[in-house]
Design a protein around this motif. Structure first.
Motif, PDB file in Angstrom:
ATOM      1  N   ASP A  49       0.874  -1.174   0.000  1.00 53.11           N
ATOM      2  CA  ASP A  49       0.000   0.000   0.000  1.00 53.11           C
ATOM      3  C   ASP A  49       0.911   1.225   0.000  1.00 53.11           C
ATOM      4  O   ASP A  49       1.417   1.633   1.037  1.00 53.11           O
ATOM      5  N   LEU A  50       1.160   1.782  -1.196  1.00 47.63           N
ATOM      6  CA  LEU A  50       2.026   2.949  -1.318  1.00 47.63           C
ATOM      7  C   LEU A  50       1.236   4.204  -0.979  1.00 47.63           C
ATOM      8  O   LEU A  50       0.127   4.388  -1.465  1.00 47.63           O
ATOM      9  N   GLY A  51       1.825   5.053  -0.153  1.00 46.45           N
ATOM     10  CA  GLY A  51       1.099   6.235   0.307  1.00 46.45           C
ATOM     11  C   GLY A  51      -0.029   5.811   1.227  1.00 46.45           C
ATOM     12  O   GLY A  51      -1.170   6.227   1.087  1.00 46.45           O
ATOM     13  N   GLY A  53      -1.028   6.452   4.109  1.00 44.50           N
ATOM     14  CA  GLY A  53      -1.804   7.444   4.850  1.00 44.50           C
ATOM     15  C   GLY A  53      -2.287   6.917   6.185  1.00 44.50           C
ATOM     16  O   GLY A  53      -1.516   6.502   7.032  1.00 44.50           O
ATOM     17  N   GLU A  74       4.641   4.907   3.801  1.00 45.16           N
ATOM     18  CA  GLU A  74       4.126   6.267   3.980  1.00 45.16           C
ATOM     19  C   GLU A  74       5.284   7.235   4.182  1.00 45.16           C
ATOM     20  O   GLU A  74       6.195   6.958   4.945  1.00 45.16           O
ATOM     21  N   ALA A  75       5.238   8.374   3.484  1.00 45.74           N
ATOM     22  CA  ALA A  75       6.302   9.363   3.571  1.00 45.74           C
ATOM     23  C   ALA A  75       6.144  10.305   4.758  1.00 45.74           C
ATOM     24  O   ALA A  75       7.123  10.873   5.232  1.00 45.74           O
ATOM     25  N   ARG A  76       4.928  10.498   5.244  1.00 43.91           N
ATOM     26  CA  ARG A  76       4.702  11.433   6.346  1.00 43.91           C
ATOM     27  C   ARG A  76       4.836  10.723   7.687  1.00 43.91           C
ATOM     28  O   ARG A  76       4.140   9.756   7.953  1.00 43.91           O
ATOM     29  N   ARG A  79       1.659   9.986   9.938  1.00 43.42           N
ATOM     30  CA  ARG A  79       0.803   8.909   9.427  1.00 43.42           C
ATOM     31  C   ARG A  79       1.480   7.560   9.607  1.00 43.42           C
ATOM     32  O   ARG A  79       0.832   6.573   9.885  1.00 43.42           O
ATOM     33  N   HIS A  80       2.794   7.540   9.453  1.00 43.87           N
ATOM     34  CA  HIS A  80       3.535   6.308   9.714  1.00 43.87           C
ATOM     35  C   HIS A  80       3.388   5.909  11.184  1.00 43.87           C
ATOM     36  O   HIS A  80       3.181   4.744  11.502  1.00 43.87           O
ATOM     37  N   GLN A 102       9.188   6.737   4.546  1.00 44.86           N
ATOM     38  CA  GLN A 102      10.119   7.022   3.475  1.00 44.86           C
ATOM     39  C   GLN A 102      10.811   8.327   3.788  1.00 44.86           C
ATOM     40  O   GLN A 102      10.167   9.339   4.040  1.00 44.86           O
TER      41      GLN A 102
END
Length: 105
Positions: A49-51, A53, A74-76, A79-80, A102
């Motif tokens: 599940d990319l991104g 959220g 998840e980049a944020r 949210r991670h 990320q």
């Protein structure tokens, strides 16, 4: 899944993880989408599940398909953090979720 919707509504008050603010809205929006997706996914041993959220559709898919390894990316960081916390409190013992934040170089 009900517990997931309730927890997300609580976290969302301070972290703004989704535009859905009540457990009912989360269930009818995010969970309904994940359930629909689960019904058409081919059999697999893993998915990403990319991104990710707030963990949708990844966490519901892991709950509905405990034999599938689900990776949440998840980049944020906030949210991670939410996804990491939820994977420990929601997912059945046979479900496996890995999450990763990320880091931008």
């Amino acid at each position: 899944l009900v517990h997931l919707c309730e927890l997300l509504a609580v976290w969302n008050r301070t972290s703004n993880l989704t535009g859905h603010s009540t457990p009912v809205a989360i269930a009818s929006g995010l969970c309904a989408d994940a359930i629909a997706l689960a019904s058409v996914l081919p059999q697999t041993t893993g998915l990403v599940d990319l991104g990710a959220g707030a963990g949708f559709p990844g966490i519901p898919l892991a709950i509905l398909n405990p034999e599938v390894r689900v990776y949440l990316v998840e980049a944020r960081a906030r949210r991670h953090q939410y996804s990491s916390c939820r994977r420990y409190s929601l997912v059945t013992r046979s479900s496996r979720i890995s999450s990763k934040v990320q880091v931008a170089a």
